[in-house]
Scaffold this active site. Structure first.
Site, PDB file in Angstrom:
ATOM      1  N   HIS A   1      -5.998  -5.925   3.511  1.00 29.58           N
ATOM      2  CA  HIS A   1      -5.030  -4.840   3.661  1.00 29.58           C
ATOM      3  C   HIS A   1      -4.521  -4.834   5.093  1.00 29.58           C
ATOM      4  CE1 HIS A   1      -5.835  -2.653  -0.198  1.00 29.58           C
ATOM      5  NE2 HIS A   1      -6.796  -3.569  -0.182  1.00 29.58           N
TER       6      HIS A   1
ATOM      7  N   HIS B   1       0.877   3.408   3.521  1.00 31.48           N
ATOM      8  CA  HIS B   1       1.533   3.010   4.767  1.00 31.48           C
ATOM      9  C   HIS B   1       2.749   2.104   4.554  1.00 31.48           C
ATOM     10  CE1 HIS B   1      -2.677   3.931   6.021  1.00 31.48           C
ATOM     11  NE2 HIS B   1      -2.024   4.584   6.954  1.00 31.48           N
TER      12      HIS B   1
ATOM     13  N   CYS C   1      -2.814  -2.730   6.538  1.00 31.02           N
ATOM     14  CA  CYS C   1      -2.948  -1.413   7.173  1.00 31.02           C
ATOM     15  C   CYS C   1      -4.283  -1.309   7.918  1.00 31.02           C
ATOM     16  CB  CYS C   1      -2.782  -0.283   6.164  1.00 31.02           C
ATOM     17  SG  CYS C   1      -3.942  -0.313   4.795  1.00 31.02           S
TER      18      CYS C   1
ATOM     19  N   CYS D   1       0.847  -1.194   0.000  1.00 26.81           N
ATOM     20  CA  CYS D   1       0.000   0.000   0.000  1.00 26.81           C
ATOM     21  C   CYS D   1       0.882   1.244   0.000  1.00 26.81           C
ATOM     22  CB  CYS D   1      -0.879  -0.033   1.245  1.00 26.81           C
ATOM     23  SG  CYS D   1      -1.744   1.503   1.583  1.00 26.81           S
ATOM     24  N   GLU D   2       0.622   2.140  -0.913  1.00 28.43           N
ATOM     25  CA  GLU D   2       1.447   3.341  -1.014  1.00 28.43           C
ATOM     26  C   GLU D   2       1.194   4.321   0.132  1.00 28.43           C
ATOM     27  OE1 GLU D   2      -0.961   6.235  -4.078  1.00 28.43           O
ATOM     28  OE2 GLU D   2       0.310   4.688  -4.942  1.00 28.43           O
TER      29      GLU D   2
END
Length: 189
Positions: A148, A80, A150, A77-78
């Site tokens: 995800h 985190h 995050c 994920c860009e």
């Protein structure tokens, strides 16, 4: 341009110090090198044009759906720099010429877009757009499901939650029966 592993190593050393760790402790001595090597692998799609895999086609006179389901992938994920891991389902209906691409090429396409800093929504669209542009099919359907980390290990802490995105083009968009057939395949029925 490729990953500058020496700069990554220096950055990891700095992060280890910044969080209060001792980068000289036995378990961390080789961590900066390992992280740099991992980033080189995980971000290999950044310096690649994934759609190049689709240029290999074969005459098959096929005019029905082709689907590769449950293509596993992992991306970062860009927002985190934490992984999201899941499966992609990719379908297309060949163009008027009936040419097909190799099944492994669809998996390579998914990997190429996953191996870069990413958001799932963009990755889903990129896969569909590449198929539409290179193969000129009568329809494209891409469904991506991922967990995800995050969301699982920080923030709301909801492990097991899946995010599902789709990109639908051509006959899959305009013909509800064709779309329904593809979705039955995605769901394994």
């Amino acid at each position: 341009m490729s990953v500058d592993t020496k700069r990554v190593e220096a950055a990891v050393l700095e992060i280890l110090s910044a969080i209060g760790e001792d980068p000289d402790r036995d378990g961390l001595l080789d961590t900066p090198r390992r992280v740099a090597a991992m980033y080189e692998e995980l971000f290999s799609g950044l310096h690649d044009e994934p759609s190049r895999h689709l240029t290999v086609t074969f005459a098959a006179d096929h005019d029905e759906m082709v689907m590769v389901r449950d293509i596993p992938f992992a991306s970062l994920c860009e927002h985190h720099l934490v992984p999201f891991i899941g499966r992609a389902h990719v379908a297309y209906i060949p163009g008027a010429d009936g040419r097909i691409t190799g099944l492994s090429k669809l998996a390579r396409l998914v990997d190429g877009y996953a191996r870069r800093l990413q958001v799932q929504e963009r990755m889903t669209t990129q896969i569909a757009d590449a198929i539409e542009t290179v193969l000129d099919p009568r329809g494209v359907l891409v469904v991506v499901e991922a967990e995800h980390l995050c969301m699982s290990m920080r923030g709301v802490k909801k492990p097991g939650s899946l995010t599902i995105t789709s990109a639908v083009r051509g006959l899959f968009r305009s013909d509800s029966a064709t779309r329904a057939e593809a979705m039955q395949f995605v769901h394994g029925r």
